[in-house]
Design an enzyme around this catalytic site. Sequence first.
Site, mmCIF file in Angstrom:
data_model
loop_
_atom_site.group_PDB
_atom_site.id
_atom_site.type_symbol
_atom_site.label_atom_id
_atom_site.label_comp_id
_atom_site.label_asym_id
_atom_site.label_seq_id
_atom_site.Cartn_x
_atom_site.Cartn_y
_atom_site.Cartn_z
ATOM 1 N N GLU A 13 0.818 -1.221 0.000
ATOM 2 C CA GLU A 13 0.000 0.000 0.000
ATOM 3 C C GLU A 13 0.852 1.272 0.000
ATOM 4 O O GLU A 13 0.375 2.358 0.303
ATOM 5 C CB GLU A 13 -0.930 -0.015 1.214
ATOM 6 N N SER A 146 -6.519 -1.514 1.395
ATOM 7 C CA SER A 146 -6.619 -0.882 0.080
ATOM 8 C C SER A 146 -7.066 -1.866 -1.000
ATOM 9 O O SER A 146 -6.844 -1.650 -2.184
ATOM 10 C CB SER A 146 -5.280 -0.244 -0.334
ATOM 11 N N TYR A 217 -9.660 3.295 -6.780
ATOM 12 C CA TYR A 217 -8.693 4.349 -7.114
ATOM 13 C C TYR A 217 -8.784 4.879 -8.542
ATOM 14 O O TYR A 217 -7.955 5.680 -8.953
ATOM 15 C CB TYR A 217 -7.275 3.839 -6.828
ATOM 16 N N ARG A 256 -12.218 3.704 10.854
ATOM 17 C CA ARG A 256 -13.265 3.537 9.836
ATOM 18 C C ARG A 256 -13.640 2.067 9.809
ATOM 19 O O ARG A 256 -12.778 1.207 9.650
ATOM 20 C CB ARG A 256 -12.752 3.973 8.468
ATOM 21 N N ASP A 258 -15.742 -0.945 8.027
ATOM 22 C CA ASP A 258 -16.364 -1.325 6.761
ATOM 23 C C ASP A 258 -17.399 -2.417 6.988
ATOM 24 O O ASP A 258 -17.154 -3.386 7.722
ATOM 25 C CB ASP A 258 -15.299 -1.826 5.780
ATOM 26 N N GLU A 271 -14.155 -5.242 8.325
ATOM 27 C CA GLU A 271 -12.868 -4.928 8.943
ATOM 28 C C GLU A 271 -12.882 -3.526 9.525
ATOM 29 O O GLU A 271 -13.746 -2.713 9.206
ATOM 30 C CB GLU A 271 -11.722 -5.046 7.935
ATOM 31 N N ASN A 273 -10.346 -0.079 10.193
ATOM 32 C CA ASN A 273 -9.143 0.595 9.699
ATOM 33 C C ASN A 273 -8.732 1.675 10.697
ATOM 34 O O ASN A 273 -9.503 2.603 10.963
ATOM 35 C CB ASN A 273 -9.415 1.245 8.344
ATOM 36 N N GLY A 277 -7.283 5.820 4.513
ATOM 37 C CA GLY A 277 -6.858 6.794 3.511
ATOM 38 C C GLY A 277 -7.152 8.215 3.963
ATOM 39 O O GLY A 277 -8.200 8.488 4.540
#
Length: 311
Positions: A13, A146, A217, A256, A258, A271, A273, A277
């Site tokens: 990443e 990512s 992305y 964060r 998900d 998961e 984070n 990002g």
Amino acid sequence: MKIIVLAGGTSPEREVSLNSGRAVADALSSIGFVPIFTDIKDPLSLPEIYKKNCAEGVFIALHGSWGENGIVQAVCEAANIPYTGSGVIGSALAMNKFMSKPLLNSAGIKTPISFVATSKNSNAHVAQKLLDQHGKIFVKPNSGGSTVACSTVTSIDEYNSALKLAWQSEPFALVEEFIEGEEVTVPVFEDESGTPFALPVIHIKPRTGYYDYKNKYTKGATEYICPAEFSTEITQRLQTQAVSAHKALSCNVYSRIDFRLTPSSEIYALEANTAPGMTATSLVPKAAKAFGLEFPQFLQQVIERSFSLTR
């Protein structure tokens, strides 16, 4: 205030992290901080870099491996360096997706059925059983992010190829039942007293396929709806579970979480984070903006709340 902005690293990443670091440095500079953008390759070099620059703290914009799993956090603590985000324990727990599941489950949060596959034991028979039951499974590095080296699998032949791809990132692949439904993420922030609360829910809608690296992305490949247009009841459930996950994994300041939201409105946590990002168009800043915090102000609050913690 001089802030070392740690980015780069050595994980798959790396490029994403460099983008996050540059965005953080630019935003901090715009409100009077003196950011020192640092492309770091070895966590043990940090104390010397910090001392050389007479810095006053570190903003961790690293993604993956030692930047997000507690190692660089441990280096900071050993050297008495203030740093942003979760501590050693929270970072390590959230990074190891398989190990985080029992803690999430104990907090009343559903997670997909899963197991770990290694080169010594691929557990192909277990994978086949999940394929027979669900028709599709998902394979990803156990401690990656990512959406690097992730695969949707519908046959054992695809399974073996997916494992080889995941093992390029690390020795442990996480294999999960594939949860059909909507892709959702909920950032969590802590107020000045350290009490976590959920920021607005983000509904992630790839124009084709699932939310893979390309859709994540590639500009225009995915639509982001923030605040999400779910019912009040579903929104509250998502936000409540996000805060519960943040607490269960001992996260600090911001995270964060998900999720997948099934057609029958079941919620599955995928998961957590702890160093998500951090460009101006990333998901956590999107939610912060919907809440009323522009990117530079959000970063300032992250720094202030992180540096006030007793580690």
